[in-house]
Write an enzyme that holds these catalytic residues in place. Sequence first.
Site, mmCIF file in Angstrom:
data_model
loop_
_atom_site.group_PDB
_atom_site.id
_atom_site.type_symbol
_atom_site.label_atom_id
_atom_site.label_comp_id
_atom_site.label_asym_id
_atom_site.label_seq_id
_atom_site.Cartn_x
_atom_site.Cartn_y
_atom_site.Cartn_z
ATOM 1 N N SER A 79 0.833 -1.206 0.000
ATOM 2 C CA SER A 79 0.000 0.000 0.000
ATOM 3 C C SER A 79 0.871 1.261 0.000
ATOM 4 C CB SER A 79 -0.962 -0.036 1.194
ATOM 5 O OG SER A 79 -2.004 0.894 1.035
ATOM 6 N N ASP A 178 -10.030 -5.194 -4.375
ATOM 7 C CA ASP A 178 -9.503 -4.164 -3.468
ATOM 8 C C ASP A 178 -10.385 -2.917 -3.522
ATOM 9 O OD1 ASP A 178 -7.989 -2.301 -2.048
ATOM 10 O OD2 ASP A 178 -6.094 -3.030 -2.847
ATOM 11 N N HIS A 209 -7.844 -5.635 -0.202
ATOM 12 C CA HIS A 209 -6.648 -4.819 -0.029
ATOM 13 C C HIS A 209 -5.525 -5.554 0.693
ATOM 14 C CE1 HIS A 209 -4.341 -1.195 -0.008
ATOM 15 N NE2 HIS A 209 -4.347 -1.078 1.297
#
Length: 241
Positions: A79, A178, A209
Amino acid sequence: MSVGCLCIHGYTGSPEEVQPLVDYLKVRTDWEMVNPTLPGHGEDLDLEGHYYQEWIATAELALMDLLKRHDTIVIIGFSMGGMIASYLAAKYNITRLVLLSAAGKYVSLPQMYKDIVEMAVDAWKGMLDSNDLFKRYQKKMRDTYWFSTLEFMKCVQFTKPYLASVTCPVLIIQGELDGMVPRSAAEFLNEELDSAEEKEVVFLKQSKHLVCHGEDRDELFDHVLSFLVGVGEGEDEQTDR
């Protein structure tokens, strides 16, 4: 040659986000694995008063420490950590880079809508407490200092220009379900990393995610190990540019 592997977690997250992958690699390699906690992050969030420069500096100091002991370095970023990892890969001669759900773009509105509908249905059935997505993000939403979201956005904007300067091989992995980082983020990264020596993009059909905890995690682990296998065997010594 010895190998050091730096793992960098995401915004409002903790090392646990990538720990399943760390554990998998530990069993199958003799690499030194480093998985630091960024300032203000961890299981108990305390983001107030922390800035994106601290998050980048913490990761960079961990990298510099690994460079003291190892000839070969690989970085895995999740991320926001993927964007920080890209910045470091542009600044240092990193052997290989792995980007997991990297936040070059953020918030997939269609998937977020599906997730909200799913939570609403579970709430109507009185089953919200069993919804894994709700349980995972409920505490984060309660504990997040909202000013820090601006710092997250600044971090992404600061690191984006460095994507074009990454030259090492890159593996990009993205969950198709996601709701935080859209599929287009992986496509964006693939385009921006045009100087990379080699690129591979993998979409995980059943993952949201948190890909290291998703339904496809075994597939992810295999892809990462396959991509990284052989590092440290005849690789050039890594030095700061």
